[in-house]
Scaffold this motif. Structure first.
Motif, PDB file in Angstrom:
ATOM      1  N   SER A  86      -4.880  -0.368 -20.779  1.00 44.51           N
ATOM      2  CA  SER A  86      -6.070  -0.840 -21.520  1.00 44.51           C
ATOM      3  C   SER A  86      -6.876  -1.829 -20.693  1.00 44.51           C
ATOM      4  N   LEU A  87      -7.137  -1.450 -19.457  1.00 45.66           N
ATOM      5  CA  LEU A  87      -7.815  -2.360 -18.538  1.00 45.66           C
ATOM      6  C   LEU A  87      -9.245  -2.646 -18.982  1.00 45.66           C
ATOM      7  N   LYS A  88      -9.657  -3.879 -18.703  1.00 43.08           N
ATOM      8  CA  LYS A  88     -10.985  -4.356 -19.064  1.00 43.08           C
ATOM      9  C   LYS A  88     -11.722  -4.790 -17.799  1.00 43.08           C
ATOM     10  N   PRO A  89     -13.046  -4.812 -17.833  1.00 43.71           N
ATOM     11  CA  PRO A  89     -13.794  -5.286 -16.650  1.00 43.71           C
ATOM     12  C   PRO A  89     -13.366  -6.680 -16.204  1.00 43.71           C
ATOM     13  N   GLU A  90     -12.976  -7.524 -17.142  1.00 48.09           N
ATOM     14  CA  GLU A  90     -12.565  -8.877 -16.769  1.00 48.09           C
ATOM     15  C   GLU A  90     -11.197  -8.920 -16.082  1.00 48.09           C
ATOM     16  N   ASP A  91     -10.510  -7.793 -15.995  1.00 43.37           N
ATOM     17  CA  ASP A  91      -9.276  -7.722 -15.209  1.00 43.37           C
ATOM     18  C   ASP A  91      -9.554  -7.503 -13.725  1.00 43.37           C
ATOM     19  N   THR A  92     -10.816  -7.280 -13.376  1.00 49.83           N
ATOM     20  CA  THR A  92     -11.183  -7.077 -11.978  1.00 49.83           C
ATOM     21  C   THR A  92     -10.842  -8.309 -11.150  1.00 49.83           C
ATOM     22  N   ALA A  93     -10.064  -8.117 -10.091  1.00 50.99           N
ATOM     23  CA  ALA A  93      -9.614  -9.224  -9.258  1.00 50.99           C
ATOM     24  C   ALA A  93      -8.785  -8.666  -8.106  1.00 50.99           C
ATOM     25  N   VAL A  94      -8.471  -9.527  -7.160  1.00 50.91           N
ATOM     26  CA  VAL A  94      -7.428  -9.226  -6.185  1.00 50.91           C
ATOM     27  C   VAL A  94      -6.105  -9.708  -6.787  1.00 50.91           C
ATOM     28  N   TYR A  95      -5.131  -8.820  -6.802  1.00 52.39           N
ATOM     29  CA  TYR A  95      -3.827  -9.120  -7.391  1.00 52.39           C
ATOM     30  C   TYR A  95      -2.823  -9.385  -6.271  1.00 52.39           C
ATOM     31  N   TYR A  96      -2.103 -10.490  -6.423  1.00 45.90           N
ATOM     32  CA  TYR A  96      -1.129 -10.913  -5.428  1.00 45.90           C
ATOM     33  C   TYR A  96       0.251 -11.018  -6.071  1.00 45.90           C
ATOM     34  N   CYS A  97       1.272 -10.638  -5.321  1.00 45.16           N
ATOM     35  CA  CYS A  97       2.618 -10.951  -5.779  1.00 45.16           C
ATOM     36  C   CYS A  97       3.145 -12.152  -5.011  1.00 45.16           C
ATOM     37  N   TYR A  98       4.084 -12.822  -5.652  1.00 49.83           N
ATOM     38  CA  TYR A  98       4.641 -14.059  -5.091  1.00 49.83           C
ATOM     39  C   TYR A  98       6.114 -14.130  -5.451  1.00 49.83           C
ATOM     40  N   SER A 100       9.550 -16.725  -5.251  1.00 48.11           N
ATOM     41  CA  SER A 100       9.820 -18.158  -5.193  1.00 48.11           C
ATOM     42  C   SER A 100      10.327 -18.611  -3.830  1.00 48.11           C
ATOM     43  N   THR A 101      11.030 -17.749  -3.082  1.00 51.58           N
ATOM     44  CA  THR A 101      11.400 -18.118  -1.709  1.00 51.58           C
ATOM     45  C   THR A 101      10.859 -17.115  -0.694  1.00 51.58           C
ATOM     46  N   LEU A 102      10.018 -16.183  -1.162  1.00 49.67           N
ATOM     47  CA  LEU A 102       9.497 -15.132  -0.288  1.00 49.67           C
ATOM     48  C   LEU A 102       8.047 -15.339   0.108  1.00 49.67           C
ATOM     49  N   GLY A 103       7.322 -16.129  -0.677  1.00 45.46           N
ATOM     50  CA  GLY A 103       5.927 -16.367  -0.364  1.00 45.46           C
ATOM     51  C   GLY A 103       5.000 -15.340  -0.983  1.00 45.46           C
ATOM     52  N   TRP A 104       3.831 -15.172  -0.368  1.00 44.89           N
ATOM     53  CA  TRP A 104       2.756 -14.360  -0.913  1.00 44.89           C
ATOM     54  C   TRP A 104       2.603 -13.027  -0.187  1.00 44.89           C
ATOM     55  N   GLY A 105       2.187 -12.012  -0.966  1.00 43.47           N
ATOM     56  CA  GLY A 105       1.717 -10.790  -0.362  1.00 43.47           C
ATOM     57  C   GLY A 105       0.263 -10.926   0.045  1.00 43.47           C
ATOM     58  N   GLN A 106      -0.290  -9.830   0.601  1.00 39.42           N
ATOM     59  CA  GLN A 106      -1.657  -9.876   1.122  1.00 39.42           C
ATOM     60  C   GLN A 106      -2.697  -9.563   0.050  1.00 39.42           C
ATOM     61  N   GLY A 107      -2.254  -9.038  -1.085  1.00 38.87           N
ATOM     62  CA  GLY A 107      -3.165  -8.743  -2.180  1.00 38.87           C
ATOM     63  C   GLY A 107      -3.620  -7.301  -2.213  1.00 38.87           C
ATOM     64  N   THR A 108      -3.966  -6.849  -3.428  1.00 41.79           N
ATOM     65  CA  THR A 108      -4.519  -5.515  -3.616  1.00 41.79           C
ATOM     66  C   THR A 108      -5.653  -5.612  -4.629  1.00 41.79           C
ATOM     67  N   GLN A 109      -6.764  -4.945  -4.325  1.00 44.79           N
ATOM     68  CA  GLN A 109      -7.963  -5.054  -5.165  1.00 44.79           C
ATOM     69  C   GLN A 109      -7.855  -4.125  -6.366  1.00 44.79           C
ATOM     70  N   VAL A 110      -8.147  -4.670  -7.530  1.00 41.16           N
ATOM     71  CA  VAL A 110      -8.273  -3.888  -8.758  1.00 41.16           C
ATOM     72  C   VAL A 110      -9.692  -4.073  -9.278  1.00 41.16           C
ATOM     73  N   THR A 111     -10.383  -2.964  -9.465  1.00 42.27           N
ATOM     74  CA  THR A 111     -11.749  -2.993  -9.979  1.00 42.27           C
ATOM     75  C   THR A 111     -11.823  -2.130 -11.228  1.00 42.27           C
ATOM     76  N   VAL A 112     -12.251  -2.735 -12.323  1.00 39.26           N
ATOM     77  CA  VAL A 112     -12.375  -2.013 -13.590  1.00 39.26           C
ATOM     78  C   VAL A 112     -13.870  -1.908 -13.903  1.00 39.26           C
ATOM     79  N   SER A 113     -14.380  -0.695 -13.812  1.00 42.31           N
ATOM     80  CA  SER A 113     -15.814  -0.497 -13.979  1.00 42.31           C
ATOM     81  C   SER A 113     -16.091   0.939 -14.345  1.00 42.31           C
ATOM     82  N   SER A 114     -17.149   1.138 -15.136  1.00 43.86           N
ATOM     83  CA  SER A 114     -17.581   2.496 -15.452  1.00 43.86           C
ATOM     84  C   SER A 114     -18.654   2.946 -14.473  1.00 43.86           C
TER      85      SER A 114
END
Length: 114
Positions: A86-98, A100-114
């Motif tokens: 049920s994705l919404k336009p306001e969910d548009t962002a770069v999503y990162y995983c983290y 606690s002792t591993l740090g950050w991923g590089q991110g993946t873009q999610v774009t919700v748009s018609s």
């Protein structure tokens, strides 16, 4: 050095679904001992916590995604997932995983748009 690599982002219409994955390198023992989290950052905004799954598989969610997103983990595959429905336009962002002792991923873009 342990790496986190996200995948599964893309362009989706409002109401659609995506499943993000975050794969860790390194040992299974180290991965399964980590609490894992998904964050997101929209343009011009702070990076916000979306969901957490502890090493014991307890989960918590931001109010904005409760009932729509599900975080899960597969320790044998050293991967954490974020099922987004049920994705919404306001969910548009770069999503990162983290981790606690591993740090950050590089991110993946999610774009919700018609």
């Amino acid at each position: 050095q342990v790496q986190l690599v996200e995948s599964g982002g893309g362009l989706v219409q409002p109401g659609g679904s995506l499943r993000l994955a975050c794969a860790a390198s390194g040992s299974i023992f180290r991965f399964r001992s980590n609490d894992m989290e998904w964050y997101r950052q929209a343009p011009g905004k702070e990076r916000d916590l979306v969901a957490t799954i502890t090493s014991g598989a307890s989960t918590t969610y931001a109010d904005s995604v409760k009932g729509r997103f599900t975080i899960s983990r597969d320790n044998y595959k050293k991967t954490v997932y974020l099922q987004m429905n049920s994705l919404k336009p306001e969910d548009t962002a770069v999503y990162y995983c983290y981790g606690s002792t591993l740090g950050w991923g590089q991110g993946t873009q999610v774009t919700v748009s018609s």
